[in-house]
Write an enzyme that holds these catalytic residues in place. Structure first.
Site, PDB file in Angstrom:
ATOM      1  N   ALA A 126      41.775 -28.240  61.231  1.00  0.00           N
ATOM      2  CA  ALA A 126      40.331 -27.989  61.127  1.00  0.00           C
ATOM      3  C   ALA A 126      40.092 -26.854  60.135  1.00  0.00           C
ATOM      4  O   ALA A 126      40.031 -25.674  60.508  1.00  0.00           O
ATOM      5  CB  ALA A 126      39.750 -27.648  62.495  1.00  0.00           C
ATOM      6  N   GLY A 133      34.875 -27.691  51.347  1.00  0.00           N
ATOM      7  CA  GLY A 133      35.889 -28.726  51.412  1.00  0.00           C
ATOM      8  C   GLY A 133      37.134 -28.269  50.679  1.00  0.00           C
ATOM      9  O   GLY A 133      37.980 -27.560  51.229  1.00  0.00           O
ATOM     10  N   GLU A 245      50.135 -32.619  52.038  1.00  0.00           N
ATOM     11  CA  GLU A 245      49.013 -33.511  52.265  1.00  0.00           C
ATOM     12  C   GLU A 245      48.739 -34.384  51.049  1.00  0.00           C
ATOM     13  O   GLU A 245      48.562 -35.609  51.155  1.00  0.00           O
ATOM     14  CB  GLU A 245      47.776 -32.689  52.619  1.00  0.00           C
ATOM     15  CG  GLU A 245      46.533 -33.516  52.862  1.00  0.00           C
ATOM     16  CD  GLU A 245      45.348 -32.670  53.314  1.00  0.00           C
ATOM     17  OE1 GLU A 245      44.216 -33.178  53.268  1.00  0.00           O
ATOM     18  OE2 GLU A 245      45.565 -31.495  53.704  1.00  0.00           O
ATOM     19  N   GLY A 366      41.588 -34.429  50.514  1.00  0.00           N
ATOM     20  CA  GLY A 366      42.792 -33.682  50.158  1.00  0.00           C
ATOM     21  C   GLY A 366      42.712 -32.967  48.828  1.00  0.00           C
ATOM     22  O   GLY A 366      43.714 -32.457  48.329  1.00  0.00           O
TER      23      GLY A 366
END
Length: 387
Positions: A126, A133, A245, A366
């Site tokens: 989170a 973002g 990621e 991402g």
């Protein structure tokens, strides 16, 4: 002579995941899309097969493999055509859980890691907020130390696994005087903690079987020992794991794109217009051939970047190239494949329609393509073959 990136252990994993995709995902995942979630028993099956312990030490039930194992997992799950299912598994084991593995105390590791590996505990990361973002330094969620523990206030947005997770790794600002990247810390927050609740479940264009939610913290008190890692250094932990990621997302893109191309080639071999199969229309066969060539080049770039990470290199430039390249290419592949499926490609009952919707996230999530290009441009002086 071809470069061998994978060893026999990696190939055994590939075969195992591929069998699981055929027997446990493809027959059922349409229902998961409608339900907007992957059943917990499926997550536990993945855990039993070792999908969540690929890079976890053996003492916690893992296989202690290198990053190429994650690439294999993501690529093969991507071949399922259900990106939402891939998202649930990779967000849990590759994007969220490594924060605990890299920074957790021995007590934290013993408490959570065995359940994370088996799939009994589902995790989420989170960090993102409505106005923050890719710009992690802009987060506003605050954590204040008190006698009772850390008090969290704020909200998180776009949180994958947000509805169904059991444990959340939450980024919050702990130094009100610090700016940007400084003064951010990570915390472990369990579902059910007073003051913490899941807000709205977010409806998305794609990735329907990967639940996504808003998280709300209102005077949420967590124990002092739930600080994860070093106070004030959370930004650097987030950025470090961004490499994983981004690489894993592109590996799943490889599986998705290659599968879409194979599906489309099979389709245009059978579909006829004016008496000829579409594959015999040169404009179609050449376009698919070029996309295949570009996808193969991108696959090799992903493997190369993973091999650098496996050697302990930072590989920020290479991973950023993978993310920028595949974020755009997977969308082009899906657009073209849908086009060549004609009207059938536009129907919800066809796989390619869903895959095209899912792909749209890949140039955003991402790290947006534009952010990735900035990362590459910062490192032009580091290009070895220019020196």
């Amino acid at each position: 002579m071809s470069i061998q990136y994978f060893n026999e252990e990696h190939e055994q994993l590939r075969r195992l995941v591929r069998r699981f995709v055929e027997s446990e995902i493809k027959p059922y995942a349409d229902e998961w899309e409608k339900a907007r979630m992957v059943p917990r028993e499926v997550i536990r099956k993945m855990g039993e097969l070792g999908f969540f312990g690929i890079r976890v030490p053996e003492r916690f039930g893992g296989a202690d493999m290198n990053v190429l194992g994650w690439v294999v997992l993501a690529e093969e799950l991507g071949r399922s055509t259900f990106a939402g299912v891939t998202g649930v598994a990779t967000i849990h084991s590759i994007m969220a859980a490594p924060h605990l593995l890299h920074a957790g105390t021995e007590a934290q590791l013993e408490k959570y890691m065995p359940g994370i590996v088996t799939g009994e505990i589902l995790t989420a990361i989170a960090v993102s907020e409505a106005d923050a973002g890719s710009d992690v330094g802009a987060i506003r969620t605050r954590a204040v130390r008190s006698e009772r523990g850390w008090v969290l206030n704020g909200s998180k947005f776009y949180i994958s696994n947000g509805v169904n997770a059991d444990v959340y790794f939450v980024a919050a600002r702990t130094d009100s005087t610090a700016k940007g990247a400084n003064g951010i810390s990570m915390f472990i927050v369990e579902k059910g903690t007073p003051g913490f609740r899941v807000g709205q479940q977010l409806e998305k264009m794609g990735y329907h079987s990967n639940d996504t939610a808003e998280l709300i913290f209102e005077d949420c008190v967590i124990p002092h020992e739930n600080l994860l890692g070093v106070e004030g250094k959370g930004f650097y932990a987030v950025m470090k794991n961004f490499q994983n990621e981004r690489l894993v997302l592109t590996a799943s893109n490889v599986g998705e794109a290659m599968t879409a191309l194979k599906m489309t080639i099979d389709y245009v071999r059978e579909r006829k217009t004016f008496g000829l199969p579409l594959i015999e229309r040169q404009t179609i066969s050449h376009r698919l051939a070029m996309l295949h060539a570009r996808a193969e080049a991108g696959r090799q770039l992903v493997y190369h970047a993973a091999s650098l990470l496996a050697k302990g290199e930072q590989a920020v430039r290479e991973v950023s190239m993978c993310k920028a390249y595949w974020g755009e290419l997977v969308n082009e592949v899906m657009y073209t494949c849908l086009q060549f499926h004609g009207g059938f490609g536009y129907l919800r009952e066809g796989k390619i329609e869903r895959m095209a919707r899912d792909a749209r996230l890949c140039s955003i999530g991402g790290g947006a393509t534009e952010i990735m290009l900035d990362e590459i441009a910062k490192r032009w002086d580091d290009v070895p073959y220019w020196m």
